[in-house]
Design a protein around this motif. Structure first.
Motif, PDB file in Angstrom:
ATOM      1  N   CYS A  52      -5.692   0.579  -3.023  1.00 14.57           N
ATOM      2  CA  CYS A  52      -5.106   1.515  -3.966  1.00 14.57           C
ATOM      3  C   CYS A  52      -5.671   1.245  -5.354  1.00 14.57           C
ATOM      4  O   CYS A  52      -6.243   0.194  -5.620  1.00 14.57           O
ATOM      5  CB  CYS A  52      -3.586   1.398  -4.001  1.00 14.57           C
ATOM      6  SG  CYS A  52      -3.011  -0.139  -4.752  1.00 14.57           S
ATOM      7  N   TRP A  79       0.822  -1.203   0.000  1.00 14.87           N
ATOM      8  CA  TRP A  79       0.000   0.000   0.000  1.00 14.87           C
ATOM      9  C   TRP A  79       0.863   1.263   0.000  1.00 14.87           C
ATOM     10  O   TRP A  79       0.543   2.259  -0.624  1.00 14.87           O
ATOM     11  CB  TRP A  79      -0.908   0.003   1.238  1.00 14.87           C
ATOM     12  CG  TRP A  79      -1.879  -1.123   1.220  1.00 14.87           C
ATOM     13  CD1 TRP A  79      -2.498  -1.654   0.129  1.00 14.87           C
ATOM     14  CD2 TRP A  79      -2.332  -1.884   2.334  1.00 14.87           C
ATOM     15  NE1 TRP A  79      -3.299  -2.691   0.494  1.00 14.87           N
ATOM     16  CE2 TRP A  79      -3.219  -2.860   1.848  1.00 14.87           C
ATOM     17  CE3 TRP A  79      -2.085  -1.854   3.707  1.00 14.87           C
ATOM     18  CZ2 TRP A  79      -3.854  -3.765   2.669  1.00 14.87           C
ATOM     19  CZ3 TRP A  79      -2.723  -2.755   4.519  1.00 14.87           C
ATOM     20  CH2 TRP A  79      -3.591  -3.699   4.011  1.00 14.87           C
ATOM     21  N   THR A 109      -0.118   4.295  -5.590  1.00 13.39           N
ATOM     22  CA  THR A 109      -0.986   5.461  -5.601  1.00 13.39           C
ATOM     23  C   THR A 109      -2.318   5.070  -6.195  1.00 13.39           C
ATOM     24  O   THR A 109      -2.442   4.097  -6.902  1.00 13.39           O
ATOM     25  CB  THR A 109      -0.386   6.586  -6.464  1.00 13.39           C
ATOM     26  OG1 THR A 109      -0.206   6.080  -7.778  1.00 13.39           O
ATOM     27  CG2 THR A 109       0.926   7.048  -5.891  1.00 13.39           C
ATOM     28  N   ASP A 110      -3.359   5.854  -5.853  1.00  6.78           N
ATOM     29  CA  ASP A 110      -4.670   5.473  -6.315  1.00  6.78           C
ATOM     30  C   ASP A 110      -5.512   6.689  -6.603  1.00  6.78           C
ATOM     31  O   ASP A 110      -5.276   7.766  -6.137  1.00  6.78           O
ATOM     32  CB  ASP A 110      -5.281   4.493  -5.310  1.00  6.78           C
ATOM     33  CG  ASP A 110      -6.447   4.950  -4.524  1.00  6.78           C
ATOM     34  OD1 ASP A 110      -7.138   5.800  -5.037  1.00  6.78           O
ATOM     35  OD2 ASP A 110      -6.700   4.463  -3.430  1.00  6.78           O
ATOM     36  N   TRP A 125      -4.025   6.510  -2.016  1.00  8.08           N
ATOM     37  CA  TRP A 125      -4.026   5.238  -1.307  1.00  8.08           C
ATOM     38  C   TRP A 125      -4.452   5.460   0.136  1.00  8.08           C
ATOM     39  O   TRP A 125      -4.503   6.587   0.620  1.00  8.08           O
ATOM     40  CB  TRP A 125      -2.666   4.551  -1.371  1.00  8.08           C
ATOM     41  CG  TRP A 125      -1.528   5.328  -0.764  1.00  8.08           C
ATOM     42  CD1 TRP A 125      -0.766   6.274  -1.374  1.00  8.08           C
ATOM     43  CD2 TRP A 125      -1.051   5.232   0.578  1.00  8.08           C
ATOM     44  NE1 TRP A 125       0.169   6.774  -0.509  1.00  8.08           N
ATOM     45  CE2 TRP A 125       0.024   6.134   0.704  1.00  8.08           C
ATOM     46  CE3 TRP A 125      -1.397   4.453   1.675  1.00  8.08           C
ATOM     47  CZ2 TRP A 125       0.729   6.306   1.877  1.00  8.08           C
ATOM     48  CZ3 TRP A 125      -0.690   4.604   2.865  1.00  8.08           C
ATOM     49  CH2 TRP A 125       0.361   5.528   2.953  1.00  8.08           C
TER      50      TRP A 125
END
Length: 669
Positions: free
Chosen positions: A570, A18, A22-23, A542
């Protein structure tokens, strides 16, 4: 020691994954917030599942806040009556809301409520709207087709010999919507072990729900045909709509009038079948009427002439369960008239219901003596309320063929913009019953209970929220596991703090309830302590959350248990979203079991309980494989360290671990 090394390694790997990713915005970011708000027991699990389903529908069809009416905002189940009034007043005084950040100006909304609300509203410039034309409905309406299946990587005893169907659980749903004006849907659901296209399920699925819902068609405020849910007043005589745990139920219990909602979940019990409508006969008066006829599951007497038990489990896996499917029927009709003006409200409700054979429960146990009995039933009630600025009062009083009374009354006062208190009193005679009632209670039913609830919500600063309640209840007649009158005390304190990307929360609940001692010669307290600590770090790309739960129960024996969980997610990879969780649990027995919310599929609620010693881990992947088509897969395993079999009877699994694979395909068009 080897198993503890495995746990540490898995947790470390998950955190590192995690932390390196990135998300973008998660598809259902409100789910974790709702998970934190849930009560930590299974007594209201079904009601939470219903709310979870309703929130998914609301996310797909958000409320246009600038043109919303009071009834529109009441679609949002976590908003209280006073919060709805404050939102409407703010828009009336200041004009349209331009951005979600403007919600901070409504001081009665906590930071948590503001964050939640942003997921279920849309902000548009107000414009005069009317019911859409058929051409626009067909051309611009939204369609959703959703198929979900569960594949267990194990066999239960009943899968080999005992169940009528295969071990796979699956469901399908289709819905066509046009904003808030129109919903048409069909749901089919199948539990593991139930026959498919065979036995009594010759039409395929074990359960179907179908509905047509129309709103805002002239004086017709709402109309629903097919399978639906309805609430009138505060639920003393009629409520099979939303209801959930004590820490949340008070937000919506003060809403009066009536509410009609399509039954769009996979639950095969708590619904009506027929038609219901609300008509505005003047600017201040609404009239609601409903009619319903449906079959339901029941246990019949040996001669088949009477009903001994109305069943709610909705399972039809064995010959015995299948023989009880839809073997009784029920007719019901009734309505509500509600007057509301200048802060005052008054409503009258009533219904008549009949069964195709008399209900004769087994009254050999003393606690069942005053259960509902007979072939024909009726109840009537009056609900009333007044709201003016910081003060509001609501109540309902009911009676019926039982010739007994029930009443519930609440007062809410906002001392300051950031402090509100609430007091609630209820009296439900031990002789009172209504076969459709559902309201605020400690004992699980609107019968045999008197009590007082006192609660406070306080925001000392915008980043801090504190909630506390105490609830004292008295049961004048015997209840299950209690041969005489008894009492209970329920207390809860929760504190939340949000700063920057961090959110911290803590919750403690102390519940004491009198029950029979081991010799059944006297009452002793069953005392349960439940505590939770959690910390969440969230960025636009995230998030990760650490949570610790503990339970200590003192009754005939002492029992202690705890669970540590890390979860996160994420969406760094294009079109791919990932969520994972891992938790270690260790409890002395079932009495100290731990409940933990877990992210699941769309419309699929996951709130499992754990006891004994073991580890739980799950991975959920979601991918938009092509435009408007999403494929989601979840793998979840519970591995027990203290047993070689899981479950009992036909549910027994002859191994120490169980793994389930879930698949879901969602097509929007």
């Amino acid at each position: 020691m080897r198993k503890y090394y495995i746990i540490i390694i898995l947790i470390t790997c998950n955190v590192s994954i995690w932390a390196q990713t990135t998300d973008s915005q998660a598809p259902h970011p409100w789910e974790n917030i709702i998970g934190n708000m849930m009560d930590d027991n299974d007594e209201e699990a079904m009601e939470w599942e219903d709310m979870y389903d309703a929130l998914h529908e609301l996310e797909n069809n958000p409320v246009d806040i600038n043109s919303a009416t009071k009834e529109d905002l009441e679609r949002i189940p976590f908003l209280s009556d006073s919060e709805i009034a404050d939102i409407l007043e703010y828009i009336y005084r200041n004009g349209d809301i331009k951005t979600p950040a403007e919600l901070t100006m409504i001081r009665s909304l906590s930071a948590q409520k503001r964050q939640l609300l942003s997921y279920f509203i849309t902000i548009k410039d107000t414009e005069k709207k009317g019911f859409p034309t058929l051409k626009n409905i067909l051309r611009y309406g939204k369609n959703e087709l959703l198929a979900t299946g569960n594949i267990p990587l194990y066999d239960r005893k009943g899968d080999k010999n005992g169940y009528l169907g295969y071990k796979y659980k699956h469901n399908i749903r289709y819905e066509h919507t046009y904003g808030e004006y129109l919903r048409i849907g069909l749901v089919g659901a199948q539990d593991a072990g139930e026959p498919f296209f065979s036995n009594k399920n010759s039409l395929g699925y074990d359960f179907y729900s179908f509905y047509l819902s129309i709103k805002k068609l002239g004086i017709l405020k709402s109309f629903t045909a097919g399978r639906y849910r309805i609430r009138m007043g505060m639920g003393l005589i009629m409520n099979n709509d939303l209801s959930f745990g004590k820490s949340m139920s008070l937000t919506s219990i003060n809403r009066q009038g009536s509410n009609i909602r399509p039954h769009s979940s996979c639950s095969g019990y708590n619904y009506m079948q027929g038609a219901a409508a609300t008509v505005s006969i003047s600017p201040y008066i609404d009239l609601t009427a409903f009619v319903s006829y449906k079959d339901f599951d029941a246990t019949l007497s040996k001669d088949g002439e009477s009903i001994t038990t109305i069943l709610k489990s909705d399972y039809h896996r064995t010959k015995t369960e299948m023989a009880k499917k839809n073997n009784a029927s029920q007719f019901a009709s009734g309505g509500n008239i509600n007057y509301s003006r200048n802060g005052f409200s008054l409503g009258l409700s009533g219904y008549y219901a009949s069964l195709d054979r008399p209900l004769k429960p087994n009254t050999s146990s003393v606690y069942r003596k005053y259960y509902a009995a007979g072939e024909r039933f009726y109840n009537v009630s009056a609900d009333y309320g007044y709201r003016n600025g910081r003060f509001s009062f609501h109540g309902e009083t009911a009676t019926g063929d039982c010739q007994a009374w029930a009443t519930i009354n609440s007062i809410n006062y906002r001392i300051k913009s950031n402090v509100s208190i609430m007091a609630l009193q209820r009296f439900y005679s031990y002789k009172y019953y209504s076969i459709f009632s559902q309201s605020f209670s400690e004992g699980g039913s609107v019968q045999n209970e008197s009590g007082v609830y006192l609660g406070i919500d306080w925001q000392p600063k915008r980043a801090i929220s504190i909630r506390y309640y105490t609830d004292i209840a008295y049961f004048p007649w015997a209840k299950y596991q209690t041969k005489a009158e008894s009492r209970s005390f329920d207390n809860m304190l929760s504190i939340g703090y949000a700063t920057g990307n961090w959110t911290f929360s803590t919750k403690y609940r102390l519940k004491m309830r009198e029950k029979d001692n081991a010799e059944k010669t006297a009452l002793i307290y069953q005392t349960t302590h439940r505590g939770r600590l959690s910390a969440t770090y969230t960025t636009p790309t995230w998030s990760v959350k650490a949570q610790a739960d503990a339970t200590y129960m003192k009754y005939k024996d002492n029992s202690f248990g705890y669970m540590a969980t890390i979860s996160g997610g994420c969406t760094a990879i294009s079109r791919l979203k990932l969520y994972a969780n891992i938790g270690y649990f260790h409890t002395q027995d079932y009495n100290s079991r731990i409940y933990s919310y877990e992210r699941g599929m769309t419309y699929n609620f996951s709130f499992p309980s754990f006891y004994g010693e073991g580890i739980r881990y799950a991975l959920l992947l979601s991918s938009d494989i092509i435009k408007n088509v999403r494929l989601t897969a979840k793998a979840a395993t519970t591995n027990y360290f203290d047993r070689n079999t899981i479950g009992t009877a036909l549910q027994q699994i002859n191994q120490s671990s169980m793994t389930d694979i879930q698949l879901q395909l969602r097509w929007l068009f």
